[in-house]
Design a protein around this motif. Structure first.
Motif, PDB file in Angstrom:
ATOM      1  N   VAL A   3       9.163 -10.937   6.640  1.00 60.74           N
ATOM      2  CA  VAL A   3       8.966 -12.324   6.216  1.00 60.74           C
ATOM      3  C   VAL A   3       7.531 -12.563   5.763  1.00 60.74           C
ATOM      4  O   VAL A   3       7.279 -13.248   4.763  1.00 60.74           O
ATOM      5  N   SER A   4       6.571 -11.994   6.471  1.00 64.29           N
ATOM      6  CA  SER A   4       5.165 -12.230   6.134  1.00 64.29           C
ATOM      7  C   SER A   4       4.709 -11.449   4.909  1.00 64.29           C
ATOM      8  O   SER A   4       3.827 -11.889   4.172  1.00 64.29           O
ATOM      9  N   ALA A   5       5.302 -10.277   4.664  1.00 66.22           N
ATOM     10  CA  ALA A   5       4.853  -9.431   3.559  1.00 66.22           C
ATOM     11  C   ALA A   5       5.625  -9.639   2.272  1.00 66.22           C
ATOM     12  O   ALA A   5       5.123  -9.285   1.190  1.00 66.22           O
ATOM     13  N   LEU A   6       6.816 -10.219   2.344  1.00 66.94           N
ATOM     14  CA  LEU A   6       7.681 -10.316   1.172  1.00 66.94           C
ATOM     15  C   LEU A   6       7.058 -11.084   0.006  1.00 66.94           C
ATOM     16  O   LEU A   6       7.145 -10.625  -1.146  1.00 66.94           O
ATOM     17  N   PRO A   7       6.428 -12.240   0.215  1.00 61.66           N
ATOM     18  CA  PRO A   7       5.845 -12.946  -0.938  1.00 61.66           C
ATOM     19  C   PRO A   7       4.821 -12.128  -1.713  1.00 61.66           C
ATOM     20  O   PRO A   7       4.794 -12.170  -2.944  1.00 61.66           O
ATOM     21  N   LEU A   8       3.989 -11.377  -1.004  1.00 60.93           N
ATOM     22  CA  LEU A   8       2.992 -10.551  -1.690  1.00 60.93           C
ATOM     23  C   LEU A   8       3.653  -9.417  -2.464  1.00 60.93           C
ATOM     24  O   LEU A   8       3.204  -9.059  -3.563  1.00 60.93           O
ATOM     25  N   LEU A   9       4.728  -8.859  -1.903  1.00 59.29           N
ATOM     26  CA  LEU A   9       5.449  -7.804  -2.612  1.00 59.29           C
ATOM     27  C   LEU A   9       6.115  -8.338  -3.875  1.00 59.29           C
ATOM     28  O   LEU A   9       6.285  -7.599  -4.852  1.00 59.29           O
ATOM     29  N   ILE A  10       6.485  -9.601  -3.868  1.00 62.37           N
ATOM     30  CA  ILE A  10       7.103 -10.207  -5.047  1.00 62.37           C
ATOM     31  C   ILE A  10       6.053 -10.512  -6.113  1.00 62.37           C
ATOM     32  O   ILE A  10       6.283 -10.315  -7.308  1.00 62.37           O
ATOM     33  N   VAL A  11       4.881 -10.977  -5.691  1.00 59.91           N
ATOM     34  CA  VAL A  11       3.844 -11.379  -6.645  1.00 59.91           C
ATOM     35  C   VAL A  11       3.172 -10.174  -7.304  1.00 59.91           C
ATOM     36  O   VAL A  11       2.844 -10.221  -8.498  1.00 59.91           O
ATOM     37  N   TYR A  12       2.985  -9.103  -6.549  1.00 59.59           N
ATOM     38  CA  TYR A  12       2.191  -7.984  -7.054  1.00 59.59           C
ATOM     39  C   TYR A  12       2.686  -7.399  -8.374  1.00 59.59           C
ATOM     40  O   TYR A  12       1.867  -7.123  -9.266  1.00 59.59           O
ATOM     41  N   PRO A  13       4.003  -7.168  -8.585  1.00 54.79           N
ATOM     42  CA  PRO A  13       4.428  -6.580  -9.866  1.00 54.79           C
ATOM     43  C   PRO A  13       4.007  -7.386 -11.092  1.00 54.79           C
ATOM     44  O   PRO A  13       3.761  -6.811 -12.159  1.00 54.79           O
ATOM     45  N   PHE A  14       3.901  -8.713 -10.948  1.00 52.08           N
ATOM     46  CA  PHE A  14       3.506  -9.540 -12.078  1.00 52.08           C
ATOM     47  C   PHE A  14       2.014  -9.384 -12.409  1.00 52.08           C
ATOM     48  O   PHE A  14       1.594  -9.638 -13.539  1.00 52.08           O
ATOM     49  N   LEU A  15       1.211  -8.980 -11.409  1.00 53.72           N
ATOM     50  CA  LEU A  15      -0.216  -8.806 -11.626  1.00 53.72           C
ATOM     51  C   LEU A  15      -0.619  -7.343 -11.779  1.00 53.72           C
ATOM     52  O   LEU A  15      -1.797  -7.051 -11.963  1.00 53.72           O
ATOM     53  N   GLN A  16       0.359  -6.438 -11.700  1.00 55.10           N
ATOM     54  CA  GLN A  16       0.033  -5.020 -11.681  1.00 55.10           C
ATOM     55  C   GLN A  16      -0.694  -4.571 -12.945  1.00 55.10           C
ATOM     56  O   GLN A  16      -1.652  -3.793 -12.886  1.00 55.10           O
ATOM     57  N   ARG A  17      -0.264  -5.070 -14.104  1.00 53.06           N
ATOM     58  CA  ARG A  17      -0.872  -4.640 -15.356  1.00 53.06           C
ATOM     59  C   ARG A  17      -2.360  -4.982 -15.380  1.00 53.06           C
ATOM     60  O   ARG A  17      -3.188  -4.155 -15.742  1.00 53.06           O
ATOM     61  N   PHE A  18      -2.702  -6.201 -14.967  1.00 50.94           N
ATOM     62  CA  PHE A  18      -4.098  -6.600 -14.927  1.00 50.94           C
ATOM     63  C   PHE A  18      -4.833  -5.916 -13.783  1.00 50.94           C
ATOM     64  O   PHE A  18      -6.001  -5.562 -13.899  1.00 50.94           O
TER      65      PHE A  18
END
Length: 298
Positions: A271-286
């Protein structure tokens, strides 16, 4: 030539094997935690479940999300993280850009002053006294403001601006009549998406995982961030399990409490880590481009 080709192939194979091993070491704990959160705790404790879920159960997630404090913690953490990242970027980017310009007066003194803060800080008690004296105690600002910008972030962003924004571009913009504010907003920032993404991600992750500052500065439970709420849930489950074990004739209750505590423990991690795992792919390129700052000079 053939010897070089053979050595290159051997080197590539060694690299592939090494990267594969490192990848497995990194991925396995994540898969294990996900599987353990939806598996029978007895299968987890006995080693029957070592990779894939065994005897599926979602009781841990049900118990976590039935707690209304979880949703309050989510709301508070999202607010703290969003506000904190915005303030962080608002202070960091102009400061780093100014320090990257050659014409800035007393630049060396300012840089040494910033570097000094990497070696020394006021400590917990003086920081607490400052937070209390300015009226930020038991407010959102006690989580957001202290440590809003670090010396490391300023130095990394400064290096990015020095290597990415050429002096010729700045001079051409000034010849065209652009002032410093227009130049920064319309020319520099659009070219700085990689460093903005990297700094936002780093600071956002730190704020999302923050619990110690909340533990020190907050006393109102309605203002607790998610990490502090999850910490309380884990502690309460352990306490209830210990209480059940001390009660006479409560063997069955104790076993159920231990089972629930084990499920909740792994569910809380997801529950605590899921939001960051969702956001990271969108910022991976940058992010990938930004972390290579300074590795190559043109």
């Amino acid at each position: 030539m053939s010897k070089f080709q053979l050595s290159d192939k051997a080197f590539d194979r060694v690299n592939i094997i090494f990267v594969s091993i490192v990848t497995l070491i990194i991925i396995y704990p994540l898969i294990f935690v996900i599987s353990a959160s939806i598996s029978d705790p007895q299968a987890v404790n006995t080693g029957k479940m070592w990779l894939w879920p065994v005897d599926l159960t979602f009781d841990g997630f049900v118990r976590v999300f039935q707690n209304k404090a979880i949703w309050v913690g989510y709301k508070n953490t999202i607010i703290y993280t969003t506000v904190g990242v915005c303030i962080h970027l608002f202070i960091l980017l102009p400061a780093a850009y100014a320090l990257s310009r050659k014409e800035l007066m007393a630049k060396k003194f300012i840089l040494w002053f910033i570097l000094f803060t990497m070696l020394f800080n006021g400590g917990l008690v003086p920081t607490y006294l400052v937070v209390r004296s300015v009226g930020m105690l038991d407010t959102m600002w006690a989580i957001v403001i202290p440590g809003v910008v670090g010396a490391w972030s300023v130095l990394v962003a400064r290096a990015f601006f020095q290597q990415t924004i050429p002096d010729q571009l700045i001079e051409a913009s000034k010849i065209d009549g652009a002032n410093d504010i227009y130049l920064f907003m319309k020319v520099v920032l659009p070219l700085s998406l990689p460093i903005i993404a990297v700094m936002a991600l780093f600071h956002g992750v730190a704020l999302w995982n923050q619990y110690f500052s909340a533990l020190i500065y907050l006393s109102d439970e309605s203002k607790f961030p998610l990490q502090l709420i999850l910490r309380q849930i884990l502690i309460l489950n352990e306490v209830s399990a210990d209480s059940a074990s001390n009660a006479a004739g409560a063997a069955q209750s104790f076993a159920q409490q231990v089972k629930t505590a084990s499920l909740v423990k792994y569910a809380v991690i997801i529950v605590s880590a899921l939001p960051l795992l969702i956001v990271y792919p969108f910022l991976q390129r940058f992010f990938v481009k930004g972390v290579l700052i300074g590795s190559v000079k043109e």
